[in-house]
Write an enzyme that holds these catalytic residues in place. Structure first.
Site, PDB file in Angstrom:
ATOM      1  N   CYS A 199       0.817  -1.229   0.000  1.00 35.35           N
ATOM      2  CA  CYS A 199       0.000   0.000   0.000  1.00 35.35           C
ATOM      3  C   CYS A 199       0.848   1.275   0.000  1.00 35.35           C
ATOM      4  O   CYS A 199       0.349   2.339  -0.360  1.00 35.35           O
ATOM      5  CB  CYS A 199      -0.934   0.012   1.200  1.00 35.35           C
ATOM      6  SG  CYS A 199      -2.045  -1.397   1.245  1.00 35.35           S
ATOM      7  N   HIS A 226      -3.536   7.195   2.742  1.00 30.63           N
ATOM      8  CA  HIS A 226      -3.905   5.880   2.212  1.00 30.63           C
ATOM      9  C   HIS A 226      -5.307   5.535   2.739  1.00 30.63           C
ATOM     10  O   HIS A 226      -5.635   5.802   3.880  1.00 30.63           O
ATOM     11  CB  HIS A 226      -2.878   4.852   2.679  1.00 30.63           C
ATOM     12  CG  HIS A 226      -3.257   3.446   2.354  1.00 30.63           C
ATOM     13  ND1 HIS A 226      -3.689   3.072   1.102  1.00 30.63           N
ATOM     14  CD2 HIS A 226      -3.287   2.322   3.122  1.00 30.63           C
ATOM     15  CE1 HIS A 226      -3.955   1.780   1.111  1.00 30.63           C
ATOM     16  NE2 HIS A 226      -3.729   1.299   2.326  1.00 30.63           N
ATOM     17  N   ASN A 263     -10.111  -0.438  -0.182  1.00 24.62           N
ATOM     18  CA  ASN A 263      -8.646  -0.311  -0.183  1.00 24.62           C
ATOM     19  C   ASN A 263      -8.105  -0.834  -1.516  1.00 24.62           C
ATOM     20  O   ASN A 263      -8.104  -2.035  -1.764  1.00 24.62           O
ATOM     21  CB  ASN A 263      -8.080  -1.112   1.000  1.00 24.62           C
ATOM     22  CG  ASN A 263      -6.566  -1.009   1.107  1.00 24.62           C
ATOM     23  OD1 ASN A 263      -5.906  -0.473   0.214  1.00 24.62           O
ATOM     24  ND2 ASN A 263      -6.021  -1.514   2.194  1.00 24.62           N
TER      25      ASN A 263
HETATM   26  N1  COA Z   1     -18.700  -8.995   8.783  1.00 20.08           N
HETATM   27  C1  COA Z   1     -19.217  -9.258   9.985  1.00 20.08           C
HETATM   28  N2  COA Z   1     -18.465  -9.548  11.071  1.00 20.08           N
HETATM   29  C2  COA Z   1     -17.131  -9.572  10.902  1.00 20.08           C
HETATM   30  C3  COA Z   1     -16.512  -9.308   9.663  1.00 20.08           C
HETATM   31  C4  COA Z   1     -17.357  -9.014   8.586  1.00 20.08           C
HETATM   32  N3  COA Z   1     -16.891  -8.721   7.353  1.00 20.08           N
HETATM   33  N4  COA Z   1     -15.174  -9.417   9.812  1.00 20.08           N
HETATM   34  C5  COA Z   1     -14.947  -9.716  11.094  1.00 20.08           C
HETATM   35  N5  COA Z   1     -16.131  -9.826  11.742  1.00 20.08           N
HETATM   36  C6  COA Z   1     -16.351 -10.138  13.167  1.00 20.08           C
HETATM   37  C7  COA Z   1     -15.202 -10.875  13.791  1.00 20.08           C
HETATM   38  O1  COA Z   1     -15.346 -12.262  13.577  1.00 20.08           O
HETATM   39  C8  COA Z   1     -15.348 -10.489  15.249  1.00 20.08           C
HETATM   40  O2  COA Z   1     -16.366 -11.299  15.808  1.00 20.08           O
HETATM   41  P1  COA Z   1     -16.259 -11.815  17.342  1.00 20.08           P
HETATM   42  O3  COA Z   1     -16.220 -10.584  18.188  1.00 20.08           O
HETATM   43  O4  COA Z   1     -17.503 -12.629  17.499  1.00 20.08           O
HETATM   44  O5  COA Z   1     -14.985 -12.617  17.397  1.00 20.08           O
HETATM   45  C9  COA Z   1     -15.909  -9.073  15.210  1.00 20.08           C
HETATM   46  O6  COA Z   1     -16.448  -8.911  13.868  1.00 20.08           O
HETATM   47  C10 COA Z   1     -14.873  -7.992  15.498  1.00 20.08           C
HETATM   48  O7  COA Z   1     -13.740  -8.260  14.692  1.00 20.08           O
HETATM   49  P2  COA Z   1     -12.454  -7.355  14.831  1.00 20.08           P
HETATM   50  O8  COA Z   1     -11.403  -7.913  13.928  1.00 20.08           O
HETATM   51  O9  COA Z   1     -12.100  -7.170  16.252  1.00 20.08           O
HETATM   52  O10 COA Z   1     -12.988  -5.956  14.251  1.00 20.08           O
HETATM   53  P3  COA Z   1     -12.259  -4.557  14.170  1.00 20.08           P
HETATM   54  O11 COA Z   1     -13.090  -3.527  14.786  1.00 20.08           O
HETATM   55  O12 COA Z   1     -10.816  -4.629  14.589  1.00 20.08           O
HETATM   56  O13 COA Z   1     -12.272  -4.256  12.596  1.00 20.08           O
HETATM   57  C11 COA Z   1     -10.923  -4.418  10.575  1.00 20.08           C
HETATM   58  C12 COA Z   1     -11.652  -5.158  11.701  1.00 20.08           C
HETATM   59  C13 COA Z   1     -10.247  -5.448   9.699  1.00 20.08           C
HETATM   60  C14 COA Z   1     -11.959  -3.650   9.767  1.00 20.08           C
HETATM   61  C15 COA Z   1      -9.889  -3.403  11.161  1.00 20.08           C
HETATM   62  O14 COA Z   1      -9.147  -4.022  12.198  1.00 20.08           O
HETATM   63  C16 COA Z   1      -8.917  -2.907  10.106  1.00 20.08           C
HETATM   64  O15 COA Z   1      -9.293  -2.198   9.195  1.00 20.08           O
HETATM   65  N6  COA Z   1      -7.628  -3.252  10.240  1.00 20.08           N
HETATM   66  C17 COA Z   1      -6.609  -2.932   9.227  1.00 20.08           C
HETATM   67  C18 COA Z   1      -6.889  -3.728   7.985  1.00 20.08           C
HETATM   68  C19 COA Z   1      -5.709  -3.999   7.086  1.00 20.08           C
HETATM   69  O16 COA Z   1      -4.844  -4.774   7.394  1.00 20.08           O
HETATM   70  N7  COA Z   1      -5.707  -3.394   5.899  1.00 20.08           N
HETATM   71  C20 COA Z   1      -4.732  -3.684   4.910  1.00 20.08           C
HETATM   72  C21 COA Z   1      -3.459  -2.993   5.030  1.00 20.08           C
HETATM   73  S1  COA Z   1      -3.428  -1.275   5.052  1.00 20.08           S
END
Ligand code: COA
Length: 355
Positions: free
Chosen positions: A111, A249, A279
């Site tokens: 990215c 980004h 993204n």
């Molecule tokens: N739809 C519904 N539920 C989802 C889901 C989806 N698409 N993806 C994950 N969940 C669930 C998980 O299973 C988890 O459930 P649980 O609490 O029962 O275990 C819950 O939602 C919370 O998941 P979590 O990973 O803690 O959510 P978050 O608030 O951290 O958000 C991201 C997740 C991925 C959106 C966020 O962490 C993010 O954007 N991170 C950076 C992403 C990245 O690497 N980008 C690429 C590089 S720049």
């Protein structure tokens, strides 16, 4: 010593849209979860490979600059989803756009790739090695997506953006920059089943997949990008209030908001378009730059800060002094060959092949 003024900009978004509702037909997720956690409402799914996205964006950028492709000395393509690894994808772009006098090279910093490439091309112009370059960020990230994994399937999209750099006496273009890589954490964001580390001699190779530790990446993205911005401000001897536009980004709206609040920037100084494209990795910044110009957010002589974070873990921040022109010399008109398929139709077969 020359400067490397940005004289052209162009983008290419494939026409097929995949909404959050569409994804919820394929995997257990909802529009509400995706919008609340990421800010993404839809993304584009490409029906063509990365080089076509890149070439179309590059041709629009060349028209914008009023330049002939034959005048270009260097084509740098930032991508982590190349059409082909050997030959490199930039060579296909060079051929398609007709930049037959240009060197052509791919850059992979995930990215952060566009800012890495911009730094590289700028350095070549500023030292007098070359006079004109096209720098492109282009990705077909959805090619890697496992449509049965809801955590990653909702985040990514396809697209491309490009800029033309020209040697100039006017103090403009990339004036301060900082790039880096925290390689100890490289495993928290990666694509599996792709590359020569896959032991294909002893085990069958599964489908590719984007894996990440979301919360860790989130934290490091906010800290990495704000730290890099502080570094660049110090180099440029600028204060935050001198920055007119931040082009971050686009990985997650909440990451952007966290950076905005740490940098104490007002809403109208931050370019956000993640709701439309998700993204697109190395393509988010050049696409957002084009749209900031289209929306009149960037004025002549504007001070622009851009920051990125990606797999590696790479990070980058750049201070760009805009030049005098904020409108294209020739309006963008290059488009992809049409496709009659919707985003959902395009991914339906792919989703059946994932395990
Ligand atoms: N739809 C519904 N539920 C989802 C889901 C989806 N698409 N993806 C994950 N969940 C669930 C998980 O299973 C988890 O459930 P649980 O609490 O029962 O275990 C819950 O939602 C919370 O998941 P979590 O990973 O803690 O959510 P978050 O608030 O951290 O958000 C991201 C997740 C991925 C959106 C966020 O962490 C993010 O954007 N991170 C950076 C992403 C990245 O690497 N980008 C690429 C590089 S720049």
């Amino acid at each position: 010593m020359f400067y490397a003024n940005i004289t052209g900009w162009g983008k290419c978004l494939p026409p097929a849209r995949l909404t959050n509702h569409d994804i919820s037909q394929v995997v257990d997720t909802s529009d509400d979860w995706i919008t609340t956690r990421t800010g993404i409402r839809e993304r584009r799914i490409s029906h063509v490979s990365t080089d076509m996205l890149a070439s179309t964006a590059a041709m629009n950028a060349l028209d914008c600059a009023g330049l002939d492709a034959k005048d270009i000395d260097l084509v740098l393509l930032a991508t982590c989803s190349p059409s082909t690894l050997v030959a490199n994808t930039a060579s296909q772009v060079q051929q398609t756009i007709g930049a037959k006098n240009a060197a052509a090279c791919d850059v992979n910093a995930a990215c952060s790739g566009f800012l890495y490439a911009l730094q590289n091309a700028t350095a070549q112009i500023r030292t007098g090695m070359i006079k004109r370059a096209v720098v492109i960020g282009a990705e077909r990230m959805t090619w890697y997506v496992n449509w049965q994994r809801r955590d990653s399937a909702v985040l990514f999209g396809d697209g491309a953006g490009a800029v033309v750099l020209e040697a100039s006496d006017e103090p403009s273009g990339l004036l301060a920059t900082k790039t880096g890589c925290d390689s100890e954490d490289r495993d928290i964001l990666h694509i599996r089943n792709f590359g020569t580390n896959v032991d294909k001699y002893n085990a069958p190779v599964g489908p590719s997949d984007i894996l990440f530790e979301g919360r860790e990446v989130f934290k490091r993205a906010v800290n990495g990008m704000t730290g890099a911005c502080d570094d660049v401000l110090a180099q440029a001897q600028l204060k935050l209030e001198d920055i007119n536009v931040l082009i971050p980004h686009q990985a997650n709206l909440r990451i952007i908001q966290a950076i905005q609040s740490k940098l104490k920037l007002p809403d109208d100084a931050v370019m956000v378009n993640i709701e439309n494209y998700g993204n697109t990795s190395a393509a988010t910044i050049p696409i957002a730059l084009c749209e900031a110009l289209e929306q009149g957010l960037i004025k002549p002589k504007a001070n622009i800060m851009s920051a990125a974070f990606g797999a590696g873990l790479t990070w980058a921040a750049s201070y760009i002094k805009w030049g005098s022109r904020v409108t294209p010399i020739i309006q963008p008109s290059h488009q992809l060959t049409p496709s009659d398929k919707s985003g959902l139709e395009l991914i339906t077969n792919a989703s059946k092949h994932c395990i």
